[in-house]
Design an enzyme around this catalytic site. Structure first.
Site, short mmCIF file in Angstrom:
data_model
loop_
_atom_site.label_atom_id
_atom_site.label_comp_id
_atom_site.label_asym_id
_atom_site.label_seq_id
_atom_site.Cartn_x
_atom_site.Cartn_y
_atom_site.Cartn_z
CG HIS A 60 -0.28 0.30 2.49
ND1 HIS A 60 0.51 -0.63 3.12
CD2 HIS A 60 -0.27 1.40 3.28
CE1 HIS A 60 0.98 -0.10 4.24
NE2 HIS A 60 0.53 1.12 4.37
C1 UD1 Z 1 -2.54 5.30 6.03
C2 UD1 Z 1 -1.26 5.71 6.77
C3 UD1 Z 1 -0.23 4.62 6.68
C4 UD1 Z 1 -0.79 3.30 7.13
C5 UD1 Z 1 -2.04 2.99 6.31
C6 UD1 Z 1 -2.67 1.70 6.73
C7 UD1 Z 1 -0.75 8.11 6.71
C8 UD1 Z 1 0.12 9.14 6.09
N1 UD1 Z 1 -0.67 6.90 6.16
O1 UD1 Z 1 -2.21 5.20 4.64
O2 UD1 Z 1 0.86 4.94 7.52
O3 UD1 Z 1 0.17 2.28 6.97
O4 UD1 Z 1 -2.98 4.05 6.53
O5 UD1 Z 1 -3.83 1.43 6.03
O6 UD1 Z 1 -1.44 8.39 7.66
N2 UD1 Z 1 -9.60 4.86 1.74
C9 UD1 Z 1 -10.78 4.16 1.68
N3 UD1 Z 1 -11.39 3.82 2.85
C10 UD1 Z 1 -10.88 4.14 4.06
C11 UD1 Z 1 -9.69 4.87 4.12
C12 UD1 Z 1 -9.06 5.23 2.95
O7 UD1 Z 1 -11.27 3.83 0.62
O8 UD1 Z 1 -11.49 3.81 5.10
C13 UD1 Z 1 -8.91 5.22 0.49
C14 UD1 Z 1 -9.13 6.64 0.11
O9 UD1 Z 1 -9.34 6.68 -1.25
C15 UD1 Z 1 -7.84 7.33 0.43
C16 UD1 Z 1 -6.82 6.21 0.30
O10 UD1 Z 1 -7.52 5.02 0.66
O11 UD1 Z 1 -7.61 8.39 -0.43
C17 UD1 Z 1 -5.66 6.37 1.19
O12 UD1 Z 1 -6.05 6.59 2.55
P1 UD1 Z 1 -5.14 7.50 3.52
O13 UD1 Z 1 -5.69 7.51 4.90
O14 UD1 Z 1 -4.87 8.80 2.88
O15 UD1 Z 1 -3.74 6.76 3.55
P2 UD1 Z 1 -3.36 5.22 3.54
O16 UD1 Z 1 -2.71 4.94 2.25
O17 UD1 Z 1 -4.50 4.37 3.99
#
Ligand code: UD1
Length: 364
Positions: free
Chosen positions: A212
């Site tokens: 990821h």
């Molecule tokens: C975040 C953390 C990372 C952790 C990871 C675990 C930061 C900078 N990064 O990264 O350290 O290892 O979580 O999962 O805080 N999304 C969904 N559903 C959700 C949440 C997110 O669909 O419930 C999608 C959204 O499109 C979003 C993307 O995932 O834009 C990324 O989510 P985000 O919280 O920005 O960062 P992660 O890549 O999940």
């Protein structure tokens, strides 16, 4: 005696297993007349049931007292929204301490908002460093630790990093790893996922893959190149790939090799069952390398650096970098049966939450 109100902050999936034992330890102390009180603040950084609610349910974490409902966005958007909403909460009802865990955006944003209102900050999993400033988590760690009052650490390496940056010894509390508290507490409850039989999985005869990190998944060629290398190196054994929403979005409908089995992000008990019984785990996560170390499962990390070096020096983890050609020799070594065995790092013993609660009570 006046109660002491601690805000416990959780925002994203890897936070949830880290707060569970701290909440449990505070609750146990309350039962014995302690002054410690907590307010559980979910920032809403992760919001899908599979990324959030399932973990609360399986790990018995109470329903949050407050949900800031920030949702997704760029790093700056998420940081700004969390700060604005948490600041408002603190101004409405101040707490005595803001306790943050790990290195996600919520960790950093809440520490800044709290410290600017002169609410002290405790950071659980303080002091770890990858040295890689291209990872948002590294920035989050550095900023958080720059304004933390109480540093709770998982390793001697973290202690040394903090001392080197000028943190005095009395602020550093080497307590161990709350994520491992959760793992050890739930080891007997792990259970196979629904697809175990459908995919004809057998213990020790499949791999688990998670990817990821932006460096691995944001570029489609890098992602598909990695999947092809994994599939080839795993010699036709099934590779279970619980796909993170970020990865899923980027992969879209691109074709993937047959032995890579895409599944939804897994709940805690099912995911760790898969890990425990896997031949090996291939990942770009940090936390998972700690769990494989404790379970003694071989682990290959597709990153150039790690903030958790003890998983490599003591544990079962090897850093392979992001070049897909590095996979084959590592997998050949695994198939030859000569993967290292590894030891469990000091204080990763299941009692870290209790140590943290005890120190908070004695110090605040
Ligand atoms: C975040 C953390 C990372 C952790 C990871 C675990 C930061 C900078 N990064 O990264 O350290 O290892 O979580 O999962 O805080 N999304 C969904 N559903 C959700 C949440 C997110 O669909 O419930 C999608 C959204 O499109 C979003 C993307 O995932 O834009 C990324 O989510 P985000 O919280 O920005 O960062 P992660 O890549 O999940």
């Amino acid at each position: 005696m006046e109660p002491i109100l601690i805000d416990i902050i959780a925002g994203a999936r890897p936070n949830f297993m880290k707060i569970a034992p701290i909440i449990k330890a505070i609750q146990e102390r309350q039962g014995r007349g302690s002054r410690l009180r907590y307010r559980l603040v979910h920032t809403g950084q992760h919001y899908d049931a599979r990324m959030s609610g399932d973990f609360f349910a399986q790990l018995g974490i109470p329903v949050p007292d407050v949900n800031l409902e920030v949702g997704s966005g760029t790093q700056a958007e998420q940081t700004a929204t969390i700060m604005t909403r948490y600041e408002k909460l603190l101004m409405e009802k101040r707490s005595d301490l803001c306790l943050v865990v790990g290195d996600v955006t919520s960790t950093m944003a809440c520490s800044i908002a709290a410290q600017k209102l002169c609410v002290k900050v405790a950071h659980v999993e303080a002091g770890i460093r990858s040295g890689d400033w291209s990872m948002p988590e590294e920035i989050n760690r550095m900023v958080t630790d720059a304004i933390t009052n109480y540093f709770f650490t998982t390793s001697e390496v973290a202690n040394a990093n903090l001392r080197r940056s000028g943190v005095s010894d009395e602020k550093i509390h080497f307590v161990g790893n709350t994520m491992i508290d959760t793992l050890l507490a739930n080891m007997g409850r792990l259970r196979p996922p629904m697809f175990w039989e459908e995919l004809a999985l057998e213990s020790g005869e499949y791999f688990v893959l998670t990817l990821h990190r932006p460096a691995n998944v944001d570029d489609l060629d890098q992602l598909t190149g990695m999947l092809t290398a994994v599939a080839g190196g795993c010699r036709n054994l099934p590779v279970v790939f619980p796909i993170h929403p970020r990865t899923s979005k980027n992969l879209g409908t691109s074709p993937i090799p047959d032995n890579i089995k895409l599944v939804e992000p897994q709940p805690y008990l099912e995911f760790n069952y898969l890990v425990k019984h896997a031949k090996a785990v291939i990942t770009d996560s940090g936390g998972i390398t700690e769990e494989t170390t404790v379970m003694g499962v071989p682990c290959m990390t597709l990153r150039d650096s790690t903030e958790r070096p003890e998983t490599v020096t003591m544990g079962t983890n090897v850093l392979l970098g992001t070049d897909p050609t590095n996979l084959k020799p590592a997998l050949d070594l695994l198939f030859s049966g000569r993967w290292k065995k590894g030891d469990i790092p000091p204080l990763w013993d299941g009692k870290t939450g209790q140590r943290i609660a005890e120190i908070l009570e004695a110090t605040l």
